[in-house]
Design a protein around this motif. Structure first.
Motif, PDB file in Angstrom:
ATOM      1  N   SER A 186      -0.056  -3.680  -0.275  1.00 49.63           N
ATOM      2  CA  SER A 186      -1.453  -3.271  -0.210  1.00 49.63           C
ATOM      3  C   SER A 186      -1.749  -2.364   0.974  1.00 49.63           C
ATOM      4  CB  SER A 186      -2.365  -4.504  -0.133  1.00 49.63           C
ATOM      5  OG  SER A 186      -2.076  -5.278   1.016  1.00 49.63           O
ATOM      6  N   GLY A 187      -0.875  -2.340   1.980  1.00 50.16           N
ATOM      7  CA  GLY A 187      -1.132  -1.534   3.165  1.00 50.16           C
ATOM      8  C   GLY A 187      -0.510  -0.155   3.075  1.00 50.16           C
ATOM      9  N   ARG A 188      -1.117   0.787   3.774  1.00 49.12           N
ATOM     10  CA  ARG A 188      -0.562   2.139   3.869  1.00 49.12           C
ATOM     11  C   ARG A 188       0.510   2.180   4.944  1.00 49.12           C
ATOM     12  NH1 ARG A 188      -2.975   4.796  -0.547  1.00 49.12           N
ATOM     13  NH2 ARG A 188      -5.030   3.861  -0.808  1.00 49.12           N
ATOM     14  N   VAL A 189       1.467   3.048   4.797  1.00 46.09           N
ATOM     15  CA  VAL A 189       2.547   3.202   5.759  1.00 46.09           C
ATOM     16  C   VAL A 189       2.214   4.366   6.676  1.00 46.09           C
ATOM     17  CG1 VAL A 189       5.002   3.625   6.071  1.00 46.09           C
ATOM     18  CG2 VAL A 189       4.209   2.270   4.125  1.00 46.09           C
ATOM     19  N   ASP A 190       2.212   4.094   7.994  1.00 51.06           N
ATOM     20  CA  ASP A 190       1.876   5.146   8.950  1.00 51.06           C
ATOM     21  C   ASP A 190       3.084   6.054   9.182  1.00 51.06           C
ATOM     22  OD1 ASP A 190       3.623   3.865  10.668  1.00 51.06           O
ATOM     23  OD2 ASP A 190       2.049   2.853  11.791  1.00 51.06           O
ATOM     24  N   PRO A 191       2.895   7.169   9.887  1.00 48.66           N
ATOM     25  CA  PRO A 191       4.014   8.107  10.088  1.00 48.66           C
ATOM     26  C   PRO A 191       5.200   7.501  10.825  1.00 48.66           C
ATOM     27  CG  PRO A 191       1.920   9.184  10.561  1.00 48.66           C
ATOM     28  CD  PRO A 191       1.617   7.734  10.363  1.00 48.66           C
ATOM     29  N   ASP A 192       4.998   6.411  11.579  1.00 47.21           N
ATOM     30  CA  ASP A 192       6.090   5.773  12.293  1.00 47.21           C
ATOM     31  C   ASP A 192       6.903   4.833  11.422  1.00 47.21           C
ATOM     32  OD1 ASP A 192       5.442   7.066  14.643  1.00 47.21           O
ATOM     33  OD2 ASP A 192       4.069   5.491  15.295  1.00 47.21           O
ATOM     34  N   GLY A 193       6.487   4.637  10.153  1.00 44.64           N
ATOM     35  CA  GLY A 193       7.243   3.792   9.246  1.00 44.64           C
ATOM     36  C   GLY A 193       6.838   2.343   9.245  1.00 44.64           C
ATOM     37  N   CYS A 195       3.714  -0.655   8.273  1.00 43.19           N
ATOM     38  CA  CYS A 195       2.545  -0.897   7.432  1.00 43.19           C
ATOM     39  C   CYS A 195       1.311  -1.063   8.310  1.00 43.19           C
ATOM     40  CB  CYS A 195       2.770  -2.137   6.572  1.00 43.19           C
ATOM     41  SG  CYS A 195       1.329  -2.620   5.590  1.00 43.19           S
ATOM     42  N   GLU A 196       0.220  -0.402   7.968  1.00 40.18           N
ATOM     43  CA  GLU A 196      -1.014  -0.515   8.718  1.00 40.18           C
ATOM     44  C   GLU A 196      -1.726  -1.840   8.462  1.00 40.18           C
ATOM     45  OE1 GLU A 196      -3.249   2.868   7.549  1.00 40.18           O
ATOM     46  OE2 GLU A 196      -2.069   4.290   8.746  1.00 40.18           O
ATOM     47  N   ASN A 197      -1.302  -2.562   7.429  1.00 35.55           N
ATOM     48  CA  ASN A 197      -1.941  -3.831   7.089  1.00 35.55           C
ATOM     49  C   ASN A 197      -1.201  -5.021   7.700  1.00 35.55           C
ATOM     50  OD1 ASN A 197      -3.676  -5.710   5.687  1.00 35.55           O
ATOM     51  ND2 ASN A 197      -2.041  -5.980   4.201  1.00 35.55           N
ATOM     52  N   CYS A 198       0.111  -5.135   7.415  1.00 34.22           N
ATOM     53  CA  CYS A 198       0.864  -6.296   7.888  1.00 34.22           C
ATOM     54  C   CYS A 198       1.846  -5.960   9.006  1.00 34.22           C
ATOM     55  CB  CYS A 198       1.629  -6.944   6.726  1.00 34.22           C
ATOM     56  SG  CYS A 198       2.962  -5.915   6.038  1.00 34.22           S
ATOM     57  N   GLY A 199       2.028  -4.692   9.313  1.00 34.00           N
ATOM     58  CA  GLY A 199       2.919  -4.297  10.402  1.00 34.00           C
ATOM     59  C   GLY A 199       4.387  -4.325  10.059  1.00 34.00           C
ATOM     60  N   HIS A 200       4.743  -4.527   8.799  1.00 30.67           N
ATOM     61  CA  HIS A 200       6.144  -4.638   8.411  1.00 30.67           C
ATOM     62  C   HIS A 200       6.810  -3.273   8.477  1.00 30.67           C
ATOM     63  CE1 HIS A 200       9.653  -5.238   5.788  1.00 30.67           C
ATOM     64  NE2 HIS A 200       9.544  -6.516   6.089  1.00 30.67           N
ATOM     65  N   ALA A 201       8.017  -3.233   9.078  1.00 29.85           N
ATOM     66  CA  ALA A 201       8.789  -1.990   9.143  1.00 29.85           C
ATOM     67  C   ALA A 201       9.331  -1.655   7.758  1.00 29.85           C
ATOM     68  CB  ALA A 201       9.925  -2.117  10.141  1.00 29.85           C
ATOM     69  N   GLN A 202       9.180  -0.412   7.356  1.00 28.52           N
ATOM     70  CA  GLN A 202       9.610  -0.002   6.027  1.00 28.52           C
ATOM     71  C   GLN A 202      11.066   0.470   6.049  1.00 28.52           C
ATOM     72  OE1 GLN A 202       7.080  -0.380   3.493  1.00 28.52           O
ATOM     73  NE2 GLN A 202       6.424  -1.446   5.340  1.00 28.52           N
ATOM     74  N   PRO A 203      11.795   0.245   4.975  1.00 30.08           N
ATOM     75  CA  PRO A 203      13.175   0.746   4.929  1.00 30.08           C
ATOM     76  C   PRO A 203      13.188   2.268   4.958  1.00 30.08           C
ATOM     77  CG  PRO A 203      12.494  -0.064   2.771  1.00 30.08           C
ATOM     78  CD  PRO A 203      11.433  -0.471   3.741  1.00 30.08           C
ATOM     79  N   ARG A 204      14.115   2.801   5.718  1.00 29.95           N
ATOM     80  CA  ARG A 204      14.198   4.255   5.840  1.00 29.95           C
ATOM     81  C   ARG A 204      14.917   4.857   4.637  1.00 29.95           C
ATOM     82  NH1 ARG A 204      15.299   1.997  10.862  1.00 29.95           N
ATOM     83  NH2 ARG A 204      13.971   2.682  12.572  1.00 29.95           N
ATOM     84  N   GLU A 205      14.502   6.049   4.272  1.00 24.67           N
ATOM     85  CA  GLU A 205      15.123   6.715   3.137  1.00 24.67           C
ATOM     86  C   GLU A 205      16.590   7.017   3.405  1.00 24.67           C
ATOM     87  OE1 GLU A 205      12.858  10.149   2.219  1.00 24.67           O
ATOM     88  OE2 GLU A 205      11.058   9.042   1.634  1.00 24.67           O
ATOM     89  N   ARG A 206      16.955   7.185   4.680  1.00 23.99           N
ATOM     90  CA  ARG A 206      18.331   7.535   5.011  1.00 23.99           C
ATOM     91  C   ARG A 206      19.250   6.319   5.103  1.00 23.99           C
ATOM     92  NH1 ARG A 206      18.533  11.850   9.830  1.00 23.99           N
ATOM     93  NH2 ARG A 206      20.739  11.310   9.630  1.00 23.99           N
TER      94      ARG A 206
END
Length: 487
Positions: A186-193, A195-206
């Motif tokens: 439900s949260g948007r991902v900021d440019p640093d990777g 989540c703006e909602n839960c703060g979870h780090a997103q997996p990198r594409e690389r």
């Protein structure tokens, strides 16, 4: 003695609904910060949100009689689940719940003699708006954003579970170019990777990349120990002026002790690939084109160190080491195989006929290779030393001197060209070990072969990033030895 405030125990993670273990501060499934769940305010008493009924107007409510649960049978089948309608009880006004089955509702919590029956859609609103009802009961202030100010109750911070699915569905359609969190959905991902909602780090594409063309395939993986993938690659094909095809594979390994190694490897791979495509298309000799490509890659990495003053004031150690990486590449053009490198990434030749000898086509720019070349140690002693993998050549602004190595080969038999970083050859160092790790059908299925080689490194421990590109080289046997020219 002061005591730390205890967080309320959670039966499931708010991010992924998995039950957390006792005492966990973060969810083991999605990484949700369980300590961020707001605790109940301890300085406010529990407030009743309804007016108690007059004792003279309604009889006292009896205690709810819950039906006895059936016992499990010999097969340990659990007791049946009761629906809410199967359980007797009373509402907040003291009336038996069975009476409400004969009533009609006009809206949430509003009982009226007219309106739509239970289970149907809302009825038409009377002219002038709905009439107030003394029996109206509001249990959810979020239905009206302004109601919380007048109800005497505090606004809940947690999302309403009745609307969470709708909110997640609405957030699942981000704006153009936006991303949705993989944890809370439900949260948007900021440019640093994050989540703006839960703060979870997103997996990198690389973290894992694959690419396959008609005559080349490459796979790159983060590995099992590194927190990011600092390798990069570029594969492409073009046509020479005479119309014959040319295939390019570039593999770069970021220097972890330098700053932004992931950016350095990506910049070098892209610059070298673009330079080769341009040079080959205009008729430059492939070996000269490889030399120019390594120079272009070096300039691209050097440019990363030329940042405006104060651009990285938040990181005092950012400029201590300039971005750096190694590079290795291969070009198949006509009957030639051209390789070029700076650093310790390698190129191997694996003939299609495995009874023929294999070969390593590059020499490392490393401490161990220098010791062997100087005759001070044999290969086994040099590579057993803890300084063995210290590189003596790389691309970067702090490199001592750029010395691109290029070599030209003319294979006399079909085979497979393996271009890889040390994340792979650490687990298959010799040419024979590499040939044994290459699957037998890699010549016909290079992508599958590259995947198998990456898996070989991961099975061996995956201590480093792993990148490999495979180029099938098809020629007609001519019965002559391979011609080789090294620069």
């Amino acid at each position: 003695m002061s005591q730390s405030q205890q967080q309320p125990a959670l039966s499931k993670c708010p991010g992924c609904a998995e039950p957390p273990a006792a005492g966990d501060l973060f969810c083991g499934a999605c990484g949700y910060d369980l300590s961020a769940v707001p605790a109940r305010p301890g300085d406010r008493p529990t407030m009743a949100i309804t007016v108690p009924p007059d004792a003279s107007a309604a009889p006292a409510a009896e205690a709810v009689r819950w039906p006895a649960a059936a016992e499990t049978d010999s097969a340990d089948v659990p007791a049946p689940v009761h629906r809410p309608s199967d359980l007797p009880g009373t509402d907040s006004g003291g009336r038996p719940l069975a009476e409400q089955e004969q009533e009609q509702v006009q809206g949430p919590g509003v009982v009226a003699g007219q309106g739509a029956p239970v289970g149907s859609g809302p009825g038409p609103e009377p002219v002038g708006g709905p009439e107030p009802s003394a029996a109206a009961v509001r249990h959810d202030d979020r239905a009206d954003p302004d109601a919380a100010e007048h109800s005497g109750d505090f606004a809940l911070a947690a999302p309403d579970p009745r609307t969470a699915e709708h909110a997640a569905a609405a957030a699942a359609a981000p704006a153009a170019g936006g991303k949705v969190c993989v944890a809370c959905r439900s949260g948007r991902v900021d440019p640093d990777g994050y989540c703006e909602n839960c703060g979870h780090a997103q997996p990198r594409e690389r973290d894992h990349m694959e690419q396959e063309l008609d005559a080349v395939a490459a796979v790159s993986d983060r590995g099992l120990r590194h927190h990011r993938n600092e390798d990069s690659f570029a594969v492409s094909s073009t046509a020479l002026p005479d119309g014959s095809p040319a295939v390019v594979a570039i593999v770069c390994d970021g220097v972890s002790s330098a700053s932004r190694p992931d950016e350095a490897s990506a910049a070098a791979a892209n610059a070298a690939n673009e330079s080769l495509l341009e040079s080959l298309a205009r008729g430059t000799h492939p070996q000269q084109a490889m030399h120019e490509a390594i120079v272009a890659a070096s300039e691209a990495v050097n440019a990363l160190a030329q940042e405006p003053a104060g651009a990285m004031e938040h990181d005092a150690h950012r400029h201590q080491n300039a971005p750096a990486c190694t590079l290795v590449g291969a070009v198949m053009a006509g009957e030639l195989l051209i390789v070029g490198w700076v650093g310790d990434s390698r190129v191997y030749w694996v003939p299609q006929d495995r009874t023929q000898p294999t070969a390593r086509l590059t020499e490392d720019d490393s401490w161990a290779a220098q010791m062997v070349a100087a005759g001070l140690m044999n290969e086994a002693e040099a590579y057993a030393d803890e300084r063995a993998h210290a590189i003596t050549g790389w691309l970067g602004a702090d490199a001592y001197e750029l010395e691109p190595h290029t070599a030209a080969f003319k294979p006399d038999r079909p085979g497979l060209v393996v271009v890889c970083t040390d994340g792979l050859w650490n687990y298959a160092e010799s040419a024979e070990e590499m040939a044994a790790a290459v699957p037998a059908d890699a010549q016909e299925h290079p992508l599958r072969g590259a995947q198998v080689l990456v898996g070989h490194a991961l099975d061996g421990g995956g201590h480093d990033n792993v990148t490999v590109a495979l180029l099938p080289f098809a020629v007609r046997p001519q019965g002559a030895g391979s011609a080789c020219e090294t620069v």
